[in-house]
Design a protein around this motif. Structure first.
Motif, mmCIF file in Angstrom:
data_model
loop_
_atom_site.group_PDB
_atom_site.id
_atom_site.type_symbol
_atom_site.label_atom_id
_atom_site.label_comp_id
_atom_site.label_asym_id
_atom_site.label_seq_id
_atom_site.Cartn_x
_atom_site.Cartn_y
_atom_site.Cartn_z
ATOM 1 N N ILE A 145 0.876 -1.186 0.000
ATOM 2 C CA ILE A 145 0.000 0.000 0.000
ATOM 3 C C ILE A 145 0.911 1.233 0.000
ATOM 4 O O ILE A 145 1.166 1.833 1.047
ATOM 5 N N PRO A 146 1.429 1.606 -1.192
ATOM 6 C CA PRO A 146 2.425 2.700 -1.209
ATOM 7 C C PRO A 146 1.863 4.041 -0.761
ATOM 8 O O PRO A 146 2.632 4.952 -0.463
ATOM 9 N N GLN A 147 0.538 4.172 -0.729
ATOM 10 C CA GLN A 147 -0.018 5.443 -0.215
ATOM 11 C C GLN A 147 -0.029 5.473 1.307
ATOM 12 O O GLN A 147 -0.505 6.445 1.899
ATOM 13 N N MET A 148 0.496 4.408 1.961
ATOM 14 C CA MET A 148 0.622 4.414 3.425
ATOM 15 C C MET A 148 1.824 5.288 3.782
ATOM 16 O O MET A 148 2.958 4.967 3.446
ATOM 17 N N THR A 149 1.560 6.405 4.438
ATOM 18 C CA THR A 149 2.629 7.379 4.701
ATOM 19 C C THR A 149 2.924 7.567 6.187
ATOM 20 O O THR A 149 3.889 8.233 6.537
ATOM 21 N N VAL A 150 2.037 7.035 7.054
ATOM 22 C CA VAL A 150 2.205 7.283 8.492
ATOM 23 C C VAL A 150 2.134 5.985 9.283
ATOM 24 O O VAL A 150 1.234 5.165 9.077
ATOM 25 N N LEU A 151 3.100 5.838 10.180
ATOM 26 C CA LEU A 151 3.065 4.695 11.104
ATOM 27 C C LEU A 151 2.759 5.242 12.487
ATOM 28 O O LEU A 151 3.503 6.081 13.009
ATOM 29 N N GLY A 152 1.642 4.809 13.050
ATOM 30 C CA GLY A 152 1.258 5.288 14.379
ATOM 31 C C GLY A 152 1.347 4.172 15.410
ATOM 32 O O GLY A 152 1.105 3.003 15.103
ATOM 33 N N ILE A 153 1.726 4.536 16.634
ATOM 34 C CA ILE A 153 1.630 3.569 17.740
ATOM 35 C C ILE A 153 0.591 4.126 18.699
ATOM 36 O O ILE A 153 0.713 5.249 19.195
ATOM 37 N N ALA A 154 -0.465 3.340 18.878
ATOM 38 C CA ALA A 154 -1.605 3.823 19.657
ATOM 39 C C ALA A 154 -2.136 2.716 20.565
ATOM 40 O O ALA A 154 -3.303 2.690 20.906
ATOM 41 N N GLY A 155 -1.297 1.784 20.949
ATOM 42 C CA GLY A 155 -1.801 0.750 21.842
ATOM 43 C C GLY A 155 -1.165 -0.599 21.604
ATOM 44 O O GLY A 155 -0.114 -0.671 20.975
#
Ligand code: CLF
Ligand code: SF4
Length: 492
Positions: free
Chosen positions: A115-125
């Motif tokens: 999914i090359p439009q994935m631009t953000v990696l978040g840690i939320a849990g």
């Protein structure tokens, strides 16, 4: 459809097998005048341009993913049951598969390719990331090293934030969310029964005071470190609903960039204190009224989907099941910076075209035109491109003669299940679409179309830019209104 829009639609179709179902038939921070301030605004725009949560515009095109590496938590919220993920950034009742930092990094590199439009990696849990600092920071280190174009994002209850702002800055984590539900500890005693701080458990107001002071300290420290801070607040009717305007004022004064007021989701089966005591969540109307009241003060996020601690995809879609631990560990990382940049450039071009079209329209302002609501079925790209029966949510736009403005989304049960329409789902959909004049969809069957008509909602089939379809429908609706008004006038 413009050539670039077409290119993007094709690229999206490649990235999401489901997107091939295109129909064969029809279907900143305030204004300023000085050039230094303008350039500051431009810089901020650049920092949020590919973050789907911080930019409403970006959420049509760019995706985020979460990795569930942080199991422990250091406070208790009355809307949370520890059997499930942190409810500050996710829907209650959801359980994510826990990953090690190394597994998480592997997953990110797999998804960055798929999914090359994935631009953000978040840690939320699934707990609080800063109650698990080593796992959280190790994950960020691995990703910063192997996939430098991915933005890092963190969401926390704020209790331990002041201790880690330097480390966050050093790792180039540019986006941090703090969940702040109160600025008056008395209000907080109805939300937080205890807080665990520096090896000691504090109950009642003593604990809430510590939490409040640490949240404010963390907010200030983020501002000083020039890290963009979003504040999430859970709206709890009868507890903090009236207080949230004050929260909005205080966080703005302390440097928050964006405010996201989310509805409490509460049901007995979630086993939370609020669920078991019958505390209700706000209605969509109550939520919108509060967001409208606060939106004069600062940027207001209205497109939050309360996603999971292992969410993957555009905000409105959930592709986490395609990447369960069992599946992604078998996949090879396909991270390719060049390919990703190519796609991002194509998206940028589409966005520029959309902006130019909007700006051209904005020059011909019409005063006092009536406003209507329309619901849109979309898989992203800023397009009306989803079949009515496949929609799990509708994006709601407020339309007048000048613009189509996104004002929220409404979740629905999918109508088409296993090739057949579900009548129960349709009843629920009609309720959720209340107040909308039309649904804009790529395709719809005659049966649901009839039911919508009976409820006073017109179904419009199209496959094009949302603003364009909404505006064309508006002009048609307006001309019918004018005709009806003149007939009524001649009869009276
Ligand atoms: Fe995730 Fe949160 Fe970062 Fe976004 S989500 S950590 S800021 S990348 Fe976004 Fe999801 Fe709403 Fe959160 S839609 S729940 S606001
Ligand atoms: Fe649950 Fe998150 Fe609150 Fe911790 S901070 S109790 S995980 S909602």
């Amino acid at each position: 459809m413009s050539p670039t829009t077409e290119l993007l639609a094709k690229t999206e179709a490649k990235a999401q097998p489901d997107a091939l179902s295109q129909p064969k038939k029809s279907g900143g921070c305030g204004c300023s005048s000085s050039s230094t301030e303008i350039s500051h605004d431009e810089k901020i725009k650049e920092r949020i341009a590919k973050h789907p949560c911080y930019s409403e515009e970006a959420h049509h095109h760019y995706a985020r993913m979460h990795v569930a590496v942080a199991p422990a938590c250091n406070i208790q919220c009355n809307y949370c049951n520890r059997k499930y993920d942190c409810a500050n950034e996710s829907r209650p009742g959801v359980v994510s598969e826990l990953l090690t930092p190394e597994e998480a990094a592997h997953k990110v590199l797999v998804i960055a390719g798929k999914i090359p439009q994935m631009t953000v990696l978040g840690i939320a849990g699934p707990g609080d990331p800063l109650a698990n600092p080593e796992k959280t920071f190790r994950t960020f280190e691995l990703i910063a090293d192997k996939a430098p174009d991915i933005k890092l994002c963190l969401s926390t209850n704020g209790l331990m934030l002041p201790d880690y702002v330097d480390r966050i800055k050093k790792l180039n984590v540019d986006h941090v969310t703090i969940t702040i539900n109160m600025v008056d500890p008395e209000v907080g005693t109805k939300i937080y029964p205890w807080v665990h701080y520096r090896r000691k458990r504090y109950k009642g107001i003593e604990g809430v005071r510590i939490l409040h002071e640490r949240q404010m300290e963390g907010l200030q420290a983020l501002k000083e470190a020039d890290i963009l801070c979003k504040v999430n607040s859970v709206m709890i009717p009868g507890i903090n609903d009236e207080h949230l305007a004050e929260v909005d004022r205080v966080i703005r004064e302390n440097g928050a960039f964006l405010h996201n007021i989310m509805p409490l989701i509460s049901a007995p089966e979630h086993g939370t204190h609020f669920g078991l005591t019958g505390q209700r969540g706000p209605t969509p109307k109550e939520l919108k009224a509060l967001q409208d009241k606060c939106s004069g003060n600062m940027k207001m996020m209205r497109h939050c989907r309360q996603c999971r601690a292992d969410a993957v995809g555009l905000l409105g879609e959930d592709r986490s099941q395609e990447f369960t631990k069992e599946k992604f560990l078998e996949m090879a990382p396909e991270y390719n910076l060049e390919k990703r940049q190519e796609l991002h450039a194509a998206i940028d071009k589409v966005q520029q075209e959309q902006k130019a079209a909007k700006a051209a329209k904005a020059q011909k302002k019409v005063a006092n035109s009536p406003k209507i609501l329309v619901a849109v079925a979309t898989k992203g790209g800023g397009l009306v491109n989803q079949h009515f029966g496949h929609a799990r949510e509708f994006m709601v736009y407020e339309v007048d003669a000048n613009e189509a403005k996104f004002v929220g989304h409404r979740k629905v049960e999918q109508y088409c299940q296993g090739g057949y329409g579900e009548d129960d789902a349709l009843d629920g959909m009609l309720k959720m679409l209340e107040g909308c004049k039309a649904v804009l969809v790529s395709k719809i069957g005659s049966c649901p179309q009839e039911e919508l008509k009976k409820a006073g909602i017109e179904a419009v089939e199209a496959y094009d830019l949302i603003e364009k379809v909404a505006s064309e429908y508006y002009q048609k609706w307006l001309s019918i209104q004018v005709c009806t008004d003149s007939v009524l006038a001649s009869e009276s």
